[in-house]
Design a protein around this motif. Sequence first.
Motif, PDB file in Angstrom:
ATOM      1  N   ILE A   2      94.216 -34.375 -35.183  1.00 36.86           N
ATOM      2  CA  ILE A   2      95.374 -33.755 -34.549  1.00 36.86           C
ATOM      3  C   ILE A   2      95.887 -32.680 -35.508  1.00 36.86           C
ATOM      4  O   ILE A   2      96.121 -32.958 -36.675  1.00 36.86           O
ATOM      5  N   GLU A   4      98.823 -30.950 -35.261  1.00 34.23           N
ATOM      6  CA  GLU A   4     100.263 -31.035 -35.480  1.00 34.23           C
ATOM      7  C   GLU A   4     100.613 -32.195 -36.409  1.00 34.23           C
ATOM      8  O   GLU A   4      99.870 -33.154 -36.533  1.00 34.23           O
ATOM      9  N   ILE A   6     102.715 -35.412 -36.919  1.00 36.23           N
ATOM     10  CA  ILE A   6     103.299 -36.401 -36.013  1.00 36.23           C
ATOM     11  C   ILE A   6     104.507 -37.007 -36.708  1.00 36.23           C
ATOM     12  O   ILE A   6     104.393 -37.527 -37.825  1.00 36.23           O
ATOM     13  N   VAL A  17      99.783 -45.023 -36.357  1.00 34.53           N
ATOM     14  CA  VAL A  17      99.256 -43.714 -35.956  1.00 34.53           C
ATOM     15  C   VAL A  17      97.968 -43.417 -36.716  1.00 34.53           C
ATOM     16  O   VAL A  17      96.984 -42.946 -36.134  1.00 34.53           O
ATOM     17  N   ILE A  51     104.671 -33.070 -33.283  1.00 36.27           N
ATOM     18  CA  ILE A  51     104.741 -33.967 -32.133  1.00 36.27           C
ATOM     19  C   ILE A  51     105.649 -35.126 -32.534  1.00 36.27           C
ATOM     20  O   ILE A  51     105.387 -35.800 -33.537  1.00 36.27           O
ATOM     21  N   LEU A  53     106.893 -38.786 -31.917  1.00 33.44           N
ATOM     22  CA  LEU A  53     106.450 -40.029 -31.293  1.00 33.44           C
ATOM     23  C   LEU A  53     107.349 -41.145 -31.796  1.00 33.44           C
ATOM     24  O   LEU A  53     107.087 -41.757 -32.833  1.00 33.44           O
ATOM     25  N   LYS A  75     106.771 -30.786 -29.686  1.00 34.20           N
ATOM     26  CA  LYS A  75     106.195 -31.511 -28.551  1.00 34.20           C
ATOM     27  C   LYS A  75     106.702 -32.946 -28.594  1.00 34.20           C
ATOM     28  O   LYS A  75     107.059 -33.459 -29.655  1.00 34.20           O
ATOM     29  N   ALA A  77     105.759 -36.941 -27.417  1.00 37.43           N
ATOM     30  CA  ALA A  77     104.770 -37.903 -26.945  1.00 37.43           C
ATOM     31  C   ALA A  77     105.480 -39.240 -26.751  1.00 37.43           C
ATOM     32  O   ALA A  77     106.371 -39.597 -27.534  1.00 37.43           O
ATOM     33  N   ILE A 100      98.358 -44.955 -28.382  1.00 38.94           N
ATOM     34  CA  ILE A 100      98.857 -43.849 -29.208  1.00 38.94           C
ATOM     35  C   ILE A 100      98.063 -42.580 -28.923  1.00 38.94           C
ATOM     36  O   ILE A 100      98.640 -41.507 -28.742  1.00 38.94           O
ATOM     37  N   LEU A 104      99.550 -39.068 -27.414  1.00 38.89           N
ATOM     38  CA  LEU A 104      99.406 -37.803 -28.133  1.00 38.89           C
ATOM     39  C   LEU A 104      98.665 -36.760 -27.292  1.00 38.89           C
ATOM     40  O   LEU A 104      98.999 -35.576 -27.318  1.00 38.89           O
ATOM     41  N   GLU A 105      97.676 -37.206 -26.520  1.00 35.45           N
ATOM     42  CA  GLU A 105      96.930 -36.282 -25.653  1.00 35.45           C
ATOM     43  C   GLU A 105      97.830 -35.689 -24.568  1.00 35.45           C
ATOM     44  O   GLU A 105      97.593 -34.589 -24.099  1.00 35.45           O
ATOM     45  N   ALA A 107     101.106 -35.115 -24.938  1.00 34.40           N
ATOM     46  CA  ALA A 107     102.330 -34.565 -25.540  1.00 34.40           C
ATOM     47  C   ALA A 107     102.719 -33.257 -24.863  1.00 34.40           C
ATOM     48  O   ALA A 107     101.866 -32.434 -24.546  1.00 34.40           O
TER      49      ALA A 107
END
Length: 182
Positions: A2, A4, A6, A17, A51, A53, A75, A77, A100, A104-105, A107
């Motif tokens: 990823i 970004e 998190i 995560v 992101i 979360l 973003k 999530a 998780i 995230l996909e 977001a």
Amino acid sequence: MIKEVIVVEGRDDISAVKRAVEAEVLAVGGFGINKKVIDKIREAQIRQGVIVLTDPDFAGEKIRKIIAKRVIGIKHAYIDQKEGTKDGDIGVENAEPEAIIRALEKARCTLKEVQSTFTVQDMIYFRLMGNTNSKEIREFIGKELGIGYCNSSQFLSRLNSYGITKEEFIEAVNKMNNVIKR
């Protein structure tokens, strides 16, 4: 991997995560979000994106709002409450890696100009409010769209704030109807 950063609430969330994805993860330490933490999140947003979360509970939503108010363009999530609950404890740390990854996909970034694609009439028509099983419908569709579970007013706001299209929404409704028919 990823790209970004998190942002999560605590150390246990970081571990969860990292079990799911390879990413840089930053914990805010719960409600202890101070200027230093916000500055780190801002820097991460500028550098590679963020992101958020947080836990699928009241505290997690409050932390998410604090961050969103101070850092533009992040973003969001969401993990499902059921997927984040273990032995009565709610949190990202309880979610399986698959949950998780799915969150995230999906977001989504809050739009600068909120749309008014969806109305209260849509909420009523699609049984998202004013129906005996509206809560379950919002849970299912919120999970499908990646916008999480919330009350009907907040759900309508998220539909419009995250730029959900009518097509995406109808696809989620159809999926729900197909699951129910089985």
